[in-house]
Design a protein around this motif. Structure first.
Motif, PDB file in Angstrom:
ATOM      1  N   SER A  26      25.672  -1.921 -15.086  1.00 28.95           N
ATOM      2  CA  SER A  26      24.877  -1.050 -14.211  1.00 28.95           C
ATOM      3  C   SER A  26      25.626  -0.725 -12.926  1.00 28.95           C
ATOM      4  CB  SER A  26      23.531  -1.721 -13.888  1.00 28.95           C
ATOM      5  OG  SER A  26      22.776  -1.921 -15.061  1.00 28.95           O
ATOM      6  N   GLU A  27      26.263  -1.730 -12.337  1.00 26.81           N
ATOM      7  CA  GLU A  27      27.017  -1.488 -11.109  1.00 26.81           C
ATOM      8  C   GLU A  27      28.196  -0.553 -11.367  1.00 26.81           C
ATOM      9  OE1 GLU A  27      26.274  -2.337  -8.082  1.00 26.81           O
ATOM     10  OE2 GLU A  27      24.448  -3.341  -8.752  1.00 26.81           O
ATOM     11  N   LEU A  28      28.814  -0.659 -12.530  1.00 25.24           N
ATOM     12  CA  LEU A  28      29.917   0.243 -12.867  1.00 25.24           C
ATOM     13  C   LEU A  28      29.425   1.676 -13.026  1.00 25.24           C
ATOM     14  CD1 LEU A  28      32.867   0.722 -13.674  1.00 25.24           C
ATOM     15  CD2 LEU A  28      32.238   0.109 -16.027  1.00 25.24           C
ATOM     16  N   ILE A  29      28.271   1.838 -13.657  1.00 23.95           N
ATOM     17  CA  ILE A  29      27.728   3.183 -13.862  1.00 23.95           C
ATOM     18  C   ILE A  29      27.375   3.842 -12.533  1.00 23.95           C
ATOM     19  CG2 ILE A  29      25.732   4.416 -14.800  1.00 23.95           C
ATOM     20  CD1 ILE A  29      25.813   2.575 -17.191  1.00 23.95           C
ATOM     21  N   LEU A  37      21.719   3.911 -16.402  1.00 26.19           N
ATOM     22  CA  LEU A  37      21.115   2.815 -15.642  1.00 26.19           C
ATOM     23  C   LEU A  37      19.819   2.347 -16.292  1.00 26.19           C
ATOM     24  CD1 LEU A  37      21.684   4.063 -11.983  1.00 26.19           C
ATOM     25  CD2 LEU A  37      22.826   2.158 -13.125  1.00 26.19           C
ATOM     26  N   SER A  38      19.006   3.303 -16.727  1.00 29.81           N
ATOM     27  CA  SER A  38      17.734   2.946 -17.351  1.00 29.81           C
ATOM     28  C   SER A  38      17.951   2.186 -18.659  1.00 29.81           C
ATOM     29  CB  SER A  38      16.904   4.207 -17.605  1.00 29.81           C
ATOM     30  OG  SER A  38      16.623   4.878 -16.398  1.00 29.81           O
ATOM     31  N   TYR A  39      19.007   2.525 -19.386  1.00 32.30           N
ATOM     32  CA  TYR A  39      19.301   1.847 -20.648  1.00 32.30           C
ATOM     33  C   TYR A  39      19.591   0.364 -20.407  1.00 32.30           C
ATOM     34  CZ  TYR A  39      21.936   0.388 -24.760  1.00 32.30           C
ATOM     35  OH  TYR A  39      22.399  -0.302 -25.855  1.00 32.30           O
ATOM     36  N   TYR A  40      20.457   0.069 -19.439  1.00 37.32           N
ATOM     37  CA  TYR A  40      20.770  -1.330 -19.174  1.00 37.32           C
ATOM     38  C   TYR A  40      19.604  -2.054 -18.497  1.00 37.32           C
ATOM     39  CZ  TYR A  40      25.583  -0.694 -20.626  1.00 37.32           C
ATOM     40  OH  TYR A  40      26.711  -0.470 -21.382  1.00 37.32           O
ATOM     41  N   ILE A  71      33.259  -4.117  -6.275  1.00 43.46           N
ATOM     42  CA  ILE A  71      32.065  -4.249  -7.107  1.00 43.46           C
ATOM     43  C   ILE A  71      32.395  -4.989  -8.402  1.00 43.46           C
ATOM     44  CG2 ILE A  71      30.374  -2.947  -8.445  1.00 43.46           C
ATOM     45  CD1 ILE A  71      30.474  -0.794  -6.277  1.00 43.46           C
ATOM     46  N   GLN A  72      33.537  -4.661  -8.997  1.00 42.39           N
ATOM     47  CA  GLN A  72      33.936  -5.318 -10.238  1.00 42.39           C
ATOM     48  C   GLN A  72      34.230  -6.801 -10.007  1.00 42.39           C
ATOM     49  OE1 GLN A  72      37.210  -2.721 -11.367  1.00 42.39           O
ATOM     50  NE2 GLN A  72      35.935  -1.710 -12.914  1.00 42.39           N
ATOM     51  N   LYS A  73      34.880  -7.130  -8.909  1.00 44.41           N
ATOM     52  CA  LYS A  73      35.144  -8.534  -8.611  1.00 44.41           C
ATOM     53  C   LYS A  73      33.838  -9.306  -8.403  1.00 44.41           C
ATOM     54  CE  LYS A  73      39.715  -7.887  -6.501  1.00 44.41           C
ATOM     55  NZ  LYS A  73      40.515  -8.033  -5.261  1.00 44.41           N
ATOM     56  N   THR A  74      32.881  -8.686  -7.702  1.00 41.92           N
ATOM     57  CA  THR A  74      31.591  -9.344  -7.479  1.00 41.92           C
ATOM     58  C   THR A  74      30.849  -9.554  -8.797  1.00 41.92           C
ATOM     59  OG1 THR A  74      31.456  -8.297  -5.295  1.00 41.92           O
ATOM     60  CG2 THR A  74      29.426  -9.210  -6.220  1.00 41.92           C
ATOM     61  N   SER A  75      30.870  -8.542  -9.660  1.00 42.30           N
ATOM     62  CA  SER A  75      30.193  -8.658 -10.949  1.00 42.30           C
ATOM     63  C   SER A  75      30.827  -9.755 -11.806  1.00 42.30           C
ATOM     64  CB  SER A  75      30.234  -7.318 -11.687  1.00 42.30           C
ATOM     65  OG  SER A  75      29.574  -6.308 -10.949  1.00 42.30           O
ATOM     66  N   LYS A  76      32.170  -9.816 -11.779  1.00 44.82           N
ATOM     67  CA  LYS A  76      32.853 -10.846 -12.555  1.00 44.82           C
ATOM     68  C   LYS A  76      32.526 -12.237 -12.027  1.00 44.82           C
ATOM     69  CE  LYS A  76      37.439 -12.244 -14.169  1.00 44.82           C
ATOM     70  NZ  LYS A  76      38.900 -11.963 -14.130  1.00 44.82           N
TER      71      LYS A  76
END
Length: 574
Positions: A326-329, A164-167, A374-379
């Motif tokens: 980040s949301e995936l992680i 998370l910190s990396y992104y 979460i993936q749909k929202t990010s997309k």
């Protein structure tokens, strides 16, 4: 027996009353503390406002070099880029964004925490145990001191937090680059304002004396006409028509003066000098029209490469992609490692110092269960950012053609106004030479002067509009007037003015492939008059053309913002 029971009952009542009073006192103390923590609005006093005003007034102009010579257009641009407070605010925001980027990169490191504590009890921490089989219990015992101190030094590292910190660091780097683009955009806007305001101020400086002269002549002619009317030398109708014409001419001149009178104050705000400062502008002998023949396809390519708005949208697209990662992680399991050095002052312990280490696994199963959503929202978020990026790109594409069309139209308007001014000037000169002594001759001569001044005003106005349109064209293309390294805080206004002058020559000649360093050196070598800091346009252009001839056959790159942008990108990658 009854006395003993009564005594016990009395003691219990006293204890109960004491508890009730203690609770009331505790409630009162808590209420006093809460009321003491309440914050009430406290307006600034007049003394505080005056103190702040004095301090801010000193800070506003403390770093500016003294303006002790005539102000050229190049020096006005240099002072705006160096001292303008709006630009300074954008520069500080840019520096702050890079500092935040540095701070965010520290979040990728493990946590190294030291802690200590102290506990004091009024009673011993005693307890007793009960036998499970027999139900009997032994005597109470304790294994902790009434006063106890603890300390530990721990190192923890979590793979999930690191990802998370990396992104987040990459996002902070992109936001720093967005701050750079917003600073560039502010600079482009300021330069466009200087282009318009400077030439309006030149018009006011040029026409102010002429307007006063015409107003004085018109006032004298008006007074003479009223005297003739009172003596009944001419018919009242003829005298009143004559006075009406004079008053109309005076109204026209005052409207011209009112239209231009605020330009010096606007220019003073742009170059960050006090509005009360009196300064002279170095008006050139002739007004030069920039030479522009770049094809639309080339302009579009430059705009798509350099425009700050397009850069900002590109960085926002990368930020949206980082947010998706980040949301995936966050939905993945987190593996951590903890190592600690501990100390406990408890005298009952055999070892007061010890160390421990061990891994730890954590997983937010609810977050993982919602991973498809979460993936749909990010997309969808990435698609929204892309839609905005395409809309901005389309707006920039249209703005390229609009800016070019407005520039060409403004050039035509200026040429027409210039021709009209030359005719009115010649007519005024001829009538002034042939002026008769009668009132009618005075009216025609004064009207011709007023018409020549109005034509000169339109000439300056159309030139200022043409310069503003040219600035908007350069702004749309995203071409920086100066490389980023010019703002290192070490260059004087004179050297910065030379750099601006060289770049303006390069742009006005339409010479996008000229060697910028050679042109800048040529401008810097020109003689400079300390009392009137003016550079001859013809001599500068001739010297720049000679310098261009000496350039090698290989074309030098156009020194736009690419240099500064590449440096910032490299810094962000690090």
């Amino acid at each position: 027996m009854y006395r003993l029971a009564g005594s016990i009952h009395g003691i219990e009542m006293m204890v109960g009353v004491t508890k009730i009073k203690s609770r009331k006192v505790l409630i009162l103390i808590c209420g006093a503390l809460l009321s003491g923590c309440a914050v009430a609005p406290k307006p600034l006093t007049s003394e505080q406002l005056v103190t702040q005003w004095v301090a801010d007034s000193n800070d506003m102009f403390k770093d500016a070099e003294k303006l002790d010579s005539k102000l050229t257009f190049a020096s006005a641009v240099a002072r705006t880029l160096n001292y303008n407070l709006d630009k300074e605010a954008k520069s500080i925001e840019e520096a702050l964004a890079f500092k935040r980027m540095d701070l965010s990169s520290m979040d990728e490191l493990p946590n190294f925490v030291a802690s200590a504590g102290y506990v004091m009890r009024d009673k011993k921490l005693a307890s007793s145990s009960q036998d499970l089989a027999t139900g009997s219990s032994g005597s109470p015992s304790f294994s902790m001191d009434q006063e106890n101190g603890t300390a530990d030094l721990g190192l923890t590292w979590n793979v999930l937090d690191f990802g998370l910190s990396y992104y987040q660091s990459k996002t902070a780097a992109d936001r720093a680059l967005i701050a750079v683009e917003r600073r560039r955009k502010a600079e482009h806007e300021l330069i466009a304002q200087v282009r318009s305001t400077y030439w309006r101020a030149v018009a006011y400086q040029t026409l102010h004396g002429q307007i006063k002269s015409v107003l004085a002549e018109a006032q004298n002619a008006l007074s003479a006409s009223k005297a003739v009317e009172s003596e009944n030398v001419k018919s009242p109708t003829e005298a009143l028509r004559y006075q009406k014409s004079l008053l109309e001419t005076m109204r026209q001149m005052r409207a011209v003066e009112q239209q231009l009178s605020t330009a010096p104050y606007e220019l003073a705000a742009l170059i960050n000098v006090k509005p009360s400062t009196k300064f002279k502008l170095a008006a050139p002998d002739r007004l030069v029209v920039p030479h522009w023949t770049m094809p639309a396809e080339r302009m579009t390519a430059i705009a798509f490469e350099n425009n700050p708005d397009i850069h900002e949208q590109a960085y926002l697209s990368r930020i949206a992609s980082n947010d998706s990662h980040s949301e995936l992680i966050k939905a993945l399991p987190g593996v951590g490692l903890a190592a600690n050095l501990n100390y406990d002052s408890n005298s009952f312990m055999v070892d007061n110092y010890w160390a421990d280490i061990g891994p730890r696994l954590s997983w937010n199963l609810i977050k993982f269960a919602h991973l498809p959503k979460i993936q749909k929202t990010s997309k969808l978020n990435e698609e929204a950012v892309k839609a905005r990026r395409l809309a901005v790109r389309m707006a920039v594409l249209a703005q390229v053609y609009i800016a070019e069309r407005r520039f060409k139209d403004s050039v035509d308007m200026y040429k027409q106004a210039d021709s009209l001014y030359r005719v009115d000037s010649r007519l005024s000169w001829v009538l002034n030479q042939q002026a008769a002594a009668d009132a009618a001759g005075d009216l025609e001569r004064i009207s011709a002067k007023a018409s020549a001044i109005a034509s000169q005003l339109r000439r300056f106005e159309t030139y200022a509009q043409m310069q503003k349109a040219y600035g908007r064209l350069q702004q749309t293309l995203g071409r920086d007037l100066l490389p980023a390294k010019s703002f290192d805080g070490k260059n004087s206004i004179d050297s910065l003015t030379d750099t601006v002058e060289a770049r303006l020559i390069q742009w006005d000649k339409g010479d996008k492939d000229a060697d910028f360093k050679v042109v800048a050196a040529a401008v810097k070598s020109l003689p400079r008059n300390k009392d009137a800091m003016t550079v001859s346009t013809a001599a500068t252009a001739k010297t720049a053309a000679t310098a261009k001839t000496a350039v090698l056959a290989s074309k030098a790159n156009d020194l736009t913002t690419d240099l500064s942008r590449n440096i910032l990108l490299a810094k962000a990658d690090k």
